[in-house]
Design a protein around this motif. Structure first.
Motif, PDB file in Angstrom:
ATOM      1  N   THR A 212       0.844  -1.195   0.000  1.00  0.00           N
ATOM      2  CA  THR A 212       0.000   0.000   0.000  1.00  0.00           C
ATOM      3  C   THR A 212       0.882   1.248   0.000  1.00  0.00           C
ATOM      4  O   THR A 212       0.648   2.200  -0.752  1.00  0.00           O
ATOM      5  CB  THR A 212      -0.910   0.020   1.254  1.00  0.00           C
ATOM      6  N   PHE A 213       1.916   1.216   0.824  1.00  0.00           N
ATOM      7  CA  PHE A 213       2.805   2.374   0.921  1.00  0.00           C
ATOM      8  C   PHE A 213       3.472   2.668  -0.423  1.00  0.00           C
ATOM      9  O   PHE A 213       3.592   3.827  -0.833  1.00  0.00           O
ATOM     10  CB  PHE A 213       3.858   2.131   2.015  1.00  0.00           C
ATOM     11  N   ALA A 214       3.875   1.614  -1.121  1.00  0.00           N
ATOM     12  CA  ALA A 214       4.521   1.798  -2.425  1.00  0.00           C
ATOM     13  C   ALA A 214       3.565   2.472  -3.413  1.00  0.00           C
ATOM     14  O   ALA A 214       3.965   3.352  -4.185  1.00  0.00           O
ATOM     15  CB  ALA A 214       4.993   0.448  -2.966  1.00  0.00           C
ATOM     16  N   ILE A 215       2.291   2.089  -3.352  1.00  0.00           N
ATOM     17  CA  ILE A 215       1.288   2.699  -4.248  1.00  0.00           C
ATOM     18  C   ILE A 215       1.173   4.191  -3.931  1.00  0.00           C
ATOM     19  O   ILE A 215       1.149   5.042  -4.827  1.00  0.00           O
ATOM     20  CB  ILE A 215      -0.083   1.998  -4.085  1.00  0.00           C
ATOM     21  N   LEU A 216       1.119   4.508  -2.642  1.00  0.00           N
ATOM     22  CA  LEU A 216       0.957   5.913  -2.241  1.00  0.00           C
ATOM     23  C   LEU A 216       2.181   6.748  -2.643  1.00  0.00           C
ATOM     24  O   LEU A 216       2.053   7.864  -3.139  1.00  0.00           O
ATOM     25  CB  LEU A 216       0.703   6.023  -0.727  1.00  0.00           C
ATOM     26  N   CYS A 217       3.371   6.176  -2.447  1.00  0.00           N
ATOM     27  CA  CYS A 217       4.594   6.904  -2.810  1.00  0.00           C
ATOM     28  C   CYS A 217       4.609   7.228  -4.301  1.00  0.00           C
ATOM     29  O   CYS A 217       4.941   8.330  -4.712  1.00  0.00           O
ATOM     30  CB  CYS A 217       5.834   6.065  -2.497  1.00  0.00           C
ATOM     31  N   GLU A 218       4.211   6.237  -5.072  1.00  0.00           N
ATOM     32  CA  GLU A 218       4.167   6.397  -6.520  1.00  0.00           C
ATOM     33  C   GLU A 218       3.226   7.551  -6.894  1.00  0.00           C
ATOM     34  O   GLU A 218       3.539   8.387  -7.736  1.00  0.00           O
ATOM     35  CB  GLU A 218       3.672   5.060  -7.106  1.00  0.00           C
ATOM     36  N   LEU A 219       2.081   7.595  -6.227  1.00  0.00           N
ATOM     37  CA  LEU A 219       1.104   8.661  -6.495  1.00  0.00           C
ATOM     38  C   LEU A 219       1.689  10.030  -6.153  1.00  0.00           C
ATOM     39  O   LEU A 219       1.528  10.992  -6.906  1.00  0.00           O
ATOM     40  CB  LEU A 219      -0.166   8.439  -5.658  1.00  0.00           C
ATOM     41  N   VAL A 220       2.367  10.096  -5.019  1.00  0.00           N
ATOM     42  CA  VAL A 220       2.942  11.379  -4.591  1.00  0.00           C
ATOM     43  C   VAL A 220       3.994  11.835  -5.597  1.00  0.00           C
ATOM     44  O   VAL A 220       3.984  12.986  -6.046  1.00  0.00           O
ATOM     45  CB  VAL A 220       3.588  11.259  -3.187  1.00  0.00           C
ATOM     46  N   ILE A 221       4.867  10.931  -5.981  1.00  0.00           N
ATOM     47  CA  ILE A 221       5.958  11.297  -6.895  1.00  0.00           C
ATOM     48  C   ILE A 221       5.395  11.754  -8.234  1.00  0.00           C
ATOM     49  O   ILE A 221       5.802  12.766  -8.793  1.00  0.00           O
ATOM     50  CB  ILE A 221       6.935  10.108  -7.070  1.00  0.00           C
ATOM     51  N   ARG A 222       4.407  11.032  -8.726  1.00  0.00           N
ATOM     52  CA  ARG A 222       3.828  11.374 -10.027  1.00  0.00           C
ATOM     53  C   ARG A 222       3.072  12.698  -9.978  1.00  0.00           C
ATOM     54  O   ARG A 222       3.210  13.551 -10.832  1.00  0.00           O
ATOM     55  CB  ARG A 222       2.879  10.264 -10.478  1.00  0.00           C
TER      56      ARG A 222
END
Ligand code: DC
Length: 229
Positions: A212-222
């Motif tokens: 879940t954290f990886a998904i959120l990080c990806e969203l933030v970076i994008r």
């Protein structure tokens, strides 16, 4: 955009919002604001004063006499103060969760506490979690996430959290509390829990914390074009 970035994380109780939001804030050097803790602090004050938490006039009368403040300790951890007393641990008691849900359904209370929440976003890059951050508190947030999970998955996780804190509760009680709060938080007239139209839905029922954290990080970076620190 006011010169600062805002990430809004909303969703039902026990979906892992605060753990994820805290870790995201650390990862990107943002300030983490747990808005539920404000309602919990008011809930605790009502509990102590023996006030009917559904009586808007009584709750407002009390609220206006209180000094509720959020402070950050040296580790960057949010602490809640009620009239100068650190109540951060006490507001996590299960009975205070119910008190918090009760007072949070009062529109007067929500309006009164709005500016306190917005002030953080005016002055900092924030990851803010709650129920109405993307819809009411920070409608212009650069990234809105609606983090959810099934009631059973949330009850199982809450049980583990409580156990770690040395609090033993039967599964059925935890599930009943979650259902009570879901029902009340989504059905209330004042800023009910709902997903903002421009929010990204993340369902963590069947995935673990790290995924879940990886998904959120990806969203933030994008979305924010920022990088991890
Ligand atoms: O996130 P939490 O469980 O600590 O929140 C406690 C209660 O406060 C919860 O029942 C919903 C309410 N709440 C709210 O209405 N709006 C927010 N922004 C945050 C929490």
């Amino acid at each position: 955009m006011n010169g600062f970035y805002a990430i809004a994380i909303d969703g039902p109780s026990g979906a892992g919002k605060s753990t994820q939001a805290k870790r995201l804030a650390k990862e990107f050097s943002f300030i983490y604001v747990d808005t539920g803790a404000i309602y919990r602090t008011l809930g605790l004050a009502c509990w102590r004063a023996g006030i009917d938490r559904k009586d808007a006039a009584a709750v407002m009368e009390l609220l206006k006499t209180l000094d509720i403040s959020i402070r950050y300790n040296a580790e960057g951890e949010q602490r809640m103060y009620l009239n100068g007393e650190d109540v951060s641990a006490e507001i996590r008691q299960p009975e205070i969760s119910i008190c918090a849900s009760d007072v949070s359904s009062l529109q007067e209370v929500r309006s009164f506490l709005l500016d306190m929440q917005r002030k953080f976003a005016r002055e900092n890059n924030v990851v803010m979690d709650g129920r109405d951050i993307g819809t009411v508190v920070l409608p212009d947030a650069e990234l809105k996430i609606f983090l959810t999970a099934s009631a059973e998955a949330r009850a199982r996780r809450r049980l583990l959290d409580l156990k770690e804190k040395g609090i033993e509760e039967p599964f059925e009680d935890v599930l009943r509390d979650i259902n009570y709060r879901d029902e009340q938080d989504s059905r209330r007239a004042a800023a009910p829990l709902r997903m903002a139209e421009d929010a990204v839905l993340v369902d963590s029922s069947d995935i673990g914390f790290e995924e879940t954290f990886a998904i959120l990080c990806e969203l933030v970076i994008r979305r924010l074009a920022v990088s991890e620190v």
